[in-house]
Scaffold this motif. Structure first.
Motif, PDB file in Angstrom:
ATOM      1  N   SER A 209      -8.390 -42.120  34.294  1.00  0.00           N
ATOM      2  CA  SER A 209      -6.955 -42.322  34.475  1.00  0.00           C
ATOM      3  C   SER A 209      -6.752 -43.741  34.969  1.00  0.00           C
ATOM      4  O   SER A 209      -7.219 -44.686  34.332  1.00  0.00           O
ATOM      5  N   ASP A 210      -6.090 -43.914  36.128  1.00  0.00           N
ATOM      6  CA  ASP A 210      -5.976 -45.264  36.667  1.00  0.00           C
ATOM      7  C   ASP A 210      -7.256 -45.701  37.353  1.00  0.00           C
ATOM      8  O   ASP A 210      -7.364 -46.847  37.784  1.00  0.00           O
ATOM      9  N   THR A 211      -8.238 -44.815  37.457  1.00  0.00           N
ATOM     10  CA  THR A 211      -9.611 -45.185  37.822  1.00  0.00           C
ATOM     11  C   THR A 211     -10.554 -44.432  36.888  1.00  0.00           C
ATOM     12  O   THR A 211     -10.168 -43.421  36.282  1.00  0.00           O
ATOM     13  N   ASP A 212     -11.779 -44.907  36.791  1.00  0.00           N
ATOM     14  CA  ASP A 212     -12.742 -44.213  35.927  1.00  0.00           C
ATOM     15  C   ASP A 212     -13.532 -43.165  36.699  1.00  0.00           C
ATOM     16  O   ASP A 212     -14.531 -42.645  36.201  1.00  0.00           O
ATOM     17  N   ASP A 213     -13.070 -42.832  37.916  1.00  0.00           N
ATOM     18  CA  ASP A 213     -13.722 -41.786  38.707  1.00  0.00           C
ATOM     19  C   ASP A 213     -12.766 -40.609  38.923  1.00  0.00           C
ATOM     20  O   ASP A 213     -12.788 -39.945  39.959  1.00  0.00           O
ATOM     21  N   THR A 214     -11.923 -40.348  37.920  1.00  0.00           N
ATOM     22  CA  THR A 214     -10.902 -39.319  38.034  1.00  0.00           C
ATOM     23  C   THR A 214     -11.408 -37.985  37.501  1.00  0.00           C
ATOM     24  O   THR A 214     -12.015 -37.911  36.431  1.00  0.00           O
ATOM     25  N   PHE A 235       2.930 -43.783  32.204  1.00  0.00           N
ATOM     26  CA  PHE A 235       1.635 -44.127  32.812  1.00  0.00           C
ATOM     27  C   PHE A 235       1.453 -45.645  32.847  1.00  0.00           C
ATOM     28  O   PHE A 235       1.785 -46.357  31.901  1.00  0.00           O
ATOM     29  N   ASN A 236       0.897 -46.103  33.945  1.00  0.00           N
ATOM     30  CA  ASN A 236       0.746 -47.532  34.190  1.00  0.00           C
ATOM     31  C   ASN A 236      -0.574 -48.036  33.607  1.00  0.00           C
ATOM     32  O   ASN A 236      -1.601 -48.065  34.290  1.00  0.00           O
ATOM     33  N   ILE A 237      -0.539 -48.433  32.344  1.00  0.00           N
ATOM     34  CA  ILE A 237      -1.753 -48.955  31.716  1.00  0.00           C
ATOM     35  C   ILE A 237      -2.195 -50.243  32.410  1.00  0.00           C
ATOM     36  O   ILE A 237      -3.385 -50.544  32.484  1.00  0.00           O
ATOM     37  N   TYR A 337       4.019 -54.912  30.180  1.00  0.00           N
ATOM     38  CA  TYR A 337       2.800 -55.085  30.965  1.00  0.00           C
ATOM     39  C   TYR A 337       1.634 -54.370  30.285  1.00  0.00           C
ATOM     40  O   TYR A 337       0.499 -54.865  30.267  1.00  0.00           O
ATOM     41  N   ALA A 338       1.913 -53.174  29.744  1.00  0.00           N
ATOM     42  CA  ALA A 338       0.867 -52.427  29.045  1.00  0.00           C
ATOM     43  C   ALA A 338       0.396 -53.186  27.811  1.00  0.00           C
ATOM     44  O   ALA A 338      -0.809 -53.264  27.537  1.00  0.00           O
ATOM     45  N   ILE A 339       1.340 -53.772  27.071  1.00  0.00           N
ATOM     46  CA  ILE A 339       0.978 -54.509  25.850  1.00  0.00           C
ATOM     47  C   ILE A 339       0.048 -55.668  26.191  1.00  0.00           C
ATOM     48  O   ILE A 339      -0.989 -55.881  25.548  1.00  0.00           O
ATOM     49  N   ARG A 340       0.411 -56.437  27.200  1.00  0.00           N
ATOM     50  CA  ARG A 340      -0.409 -57.593  27.581  1.00  0.00           C
ATOM     51  C   ARG A 340      -1.793 -57.156  28.064  1.00  0.00           C
ATOM     52  O   ARG A 340      -2.794 -57.826  27.813  1.00  0.00           O
TER      53      ARG A 340
END
Length: 582
Positions: A209-214, A235-237, A337-340
């Motif tokens: 998710s927003d971390t890879d330890d989810t 969701f905040n990419i 922000y997600a696109i960038r």
């Protein structure tokens, strides 16, 4: 470029309103605050979630003998509030803690005080991730998290935050000063692991998710999924505070798992629970489709030769997705922000114009542009006219050119601050609002963002990390001017751990020597101290210089070598990084 105008231009700017604390903000963001009114909601039989005391919920499951708690907030104080709520519903002693991911493991000491032998379950990467995030670029991330979550803003009045899109606040600084109380997991769970925890069957899945330890958790007997991917906002990419690349393709795994499991109840780390198998399936499907759409259309634009600026202007979520799913509103981050971030994660920083390769310094660009535009007075007048016409982005850009040419120009600082405040007040996205308003207040001299109002690294945090973690962080404190001609090997001997770590300070870099490279005969000096003394130094409670003076730490080897080492490191209280002075 033919065929690449994806959806539509941005909607007209919304007129701000005043919220209950006097905040002047976008009406959609103000109304969203009701989502986070403090309360306990029953998710399913024997499952409750506490909302409104933290950015994240805490969830409790009634076990056979006691309580299984999922997530502990961002500090001990939040954990205590959540526990008080949940203990009114679930009964018995604390049986287990589960960390959904590393963001909400920081209040655990509240619970461990109730049961020192409590079982603590987490993803295999959580402990290392948390240690690294608070050590290496910890100062940067903490400062920017404080900006993102409005900790430099007042809690009432026009600049206050209504909410943070996914939760009410990071910390309620009017009620407490946060104490970080992380406790390391006692066991980790692999993808697909099925465990019985106090009589409750839990199935754990690796769901980045927003971390890879989810972890995504499935409670079959309750027909309930606990997840950290379906949020009460898009969701905040990419998070403006900065993070590693959140690959949208990896995010789809958790959403597809939810669709596959077909739960009756969906409880999120953020937001209110969702009920009904069909409703959950529909929301999870449109949520995952929106994330895939942003990824796919960014890749399409990359292949069509667009720059990040071009694609960020053109790509929008399709109206049919947004209309069908209220969870896709841009209340936390924003689509551009997600696109960038996707572009940067796949391609890197370079766009397509080679002018970007070696641009003029900002100050030189500003000076030349201001001259071309007829001088500073003309630029400031144009900025004023743009502001009055509602062309806020252009007004801010003009004020920025003027400030690049003359950073101390009071009129340009005031113009930019006024414009940023107007931009923040009209934004639906909490992150955007926080950043605009904080920079406005910084331009006005109201805040200094280099001095965060909270402390995230404490002695407890350092003590739970491997000895090399915060010693490794010394690499980033070396002043290259002071250390330019220095070559020494200093040993840190931790007397209470029978551990030695050697650092090779070599012409402005520090190499942390692994055991197979650590030749004791190469030491030029050494420090002997307890690991707790080092933890106090790393946490900023004291300095190596002070501990040497008090005798708590002892030095050996060449005194001259030790002098050279101490002079190069700000953590000692003697060296001072030139970057911090500039």
């Amino acid at each position: 470029m033919r065929g690449m105008s994806i959806v539509s231009e941005r909607a007209p700017r919304t007129t701000p309103i005043a919220g209950p604390r006097g905040e002047v903000a976008n009406p959609t963001l103000v109304e969203h605050s009701a989502t986070f009114e403090p309360r306990v909601e029953q998710v399913a039989d024997g499952v409750w979630t506490s909302i409104g005391h933290s950015l994240a919920n805490a969830t409790v499951i009634q076990g056979a003998a006691g309580r299984i708690v999922i997530d502990t907030g961002d500090c001990i104080e939040q954990a205590a509030l959540q526990d008080a709520d949940l203990s009114a519903h679930a009964t018995g002693p604390l049986a287990a803690l589960v960390y959904s991911h590393n963001h909400y493991a920081l209040g655990a000491q509240h619970y461990v005080a109730q049961n020192e032998d409590v079982r603590i379950l987490a993803h295999p990467r959580l402990h290392a991730n948390l240690a690294a995030s608070l050590s290496d670029i910890g100062p940067f991330l903490i400062r920017r998290a404080c900006i993102q979550f409005g900790l430099f803003l007042p809690t009432s009045g026009p600049d206050a935050m209504p909410n943070h899109g996914i939760g009410p606040f990071l910390y309620d600084l009017d009620s407490y000063r946060p104490t970080v109380g992380y406790v390391a997991p006692t066991e980790t769970v692999e993808d697909g692991a099925e465990l019985e925890v106090d009589g409750v069957r839990l199935v754990f899945y690796d769901a980045p998710s927003d971390t890879d330890d989810t972890l995504l958790m499935w409670i079959p007997e309750k027909q309930t999924v606990v997840n950290n991917i379906v949020w009460p906002a898009l969701f905040n990419i990419y998070t403006l505070r900065g993070s590693e690349f959140r690959n949208p393709l990896a995010l789809l795994r958790g959403l597809d798992l939810i669709r596959e499991l077909r739960p009756e109840h969906l409880v999120g780390v953020h937001g209110a629970p969702i009920h009904g198998q069909d409703r959950i399936y529909e929301l999870a499907t449109s949520y995952r489709d929106a994330i895939q759409y942003l990824y796919d259309q960014t890749v399409r634009a990359i292949n069509a030769g667009q720059s990040p600026d071009e694609m960020a202007q053109r790509i929008r979520l399709p109206e049919h997705l947004v209309a069908a799913n209220p969870l896709l509103r841009e209340l936390y981050g924003e689509v551009p922000y997600a696109i960038r971030q996707i572009y940067s994660g796949l391609v890197g920083w370079f766009g397509k114009d080679t002018v970007e390769l070696h641009p003029l310094p900002e100050q030189e660009q500003g000076r030349r542009l201001v001259d071309l535009m007829g001088g500073a007075d003309r630029v400031k007048e144009e900025a004023r006219l743009a502001f009055e016409a509602g062309e806020l982005e252009w007004a801010a850009q003009l004020a920025t050119y003027a400030l690049h040419a003359d950073p101390e120009d009071a009129t340009s600082r005031a113009q930019k601050a006024e414009t940023l405040r107007a931009l923040g007040q009209s934004s639906t996205a909490a992150n955007t609002r926080s950043w605009y308003l904080t920079q406005a207040r910084e331009l006005e001299g109201e805040v200094d963002t280099m001095r965060p109002p909270v402390k995230m690294v404490n002695v407890n945090q350092v003590l739970q990390a491997p000895p090399t973690t915060y010693l490794n962080a010394l690499r980033y404190e070396v002043d290259p001017v002071a250390a330019g001609g220095v070559e020494e090997v200093v040993a840190f001997r931790f007397t209470d751990r029978d551990t030695v770590v050697r650092l090779h300070l070599r012409h402005s870099i520090i190499e942390v020597l692994e055991d197979n490279l650590a030749d004791p005969t190469e030491e030029t000096c050494a420090l002997s101290l307890s690991f707790e003394t080092w933890a106090r130094c790393a946490a900023g409670e004291t300095t190596l210089t002070a501990e040497l003076a008090s005798g708590t730490a002892q030095q050996s080897g060449s005194p001259e070598a030790m002098e050279r080492v101490l002079d190069c490191l700000p953590v000692t209280g003697r060296g001072q990084d030139a970057l911090a002075r500039s």
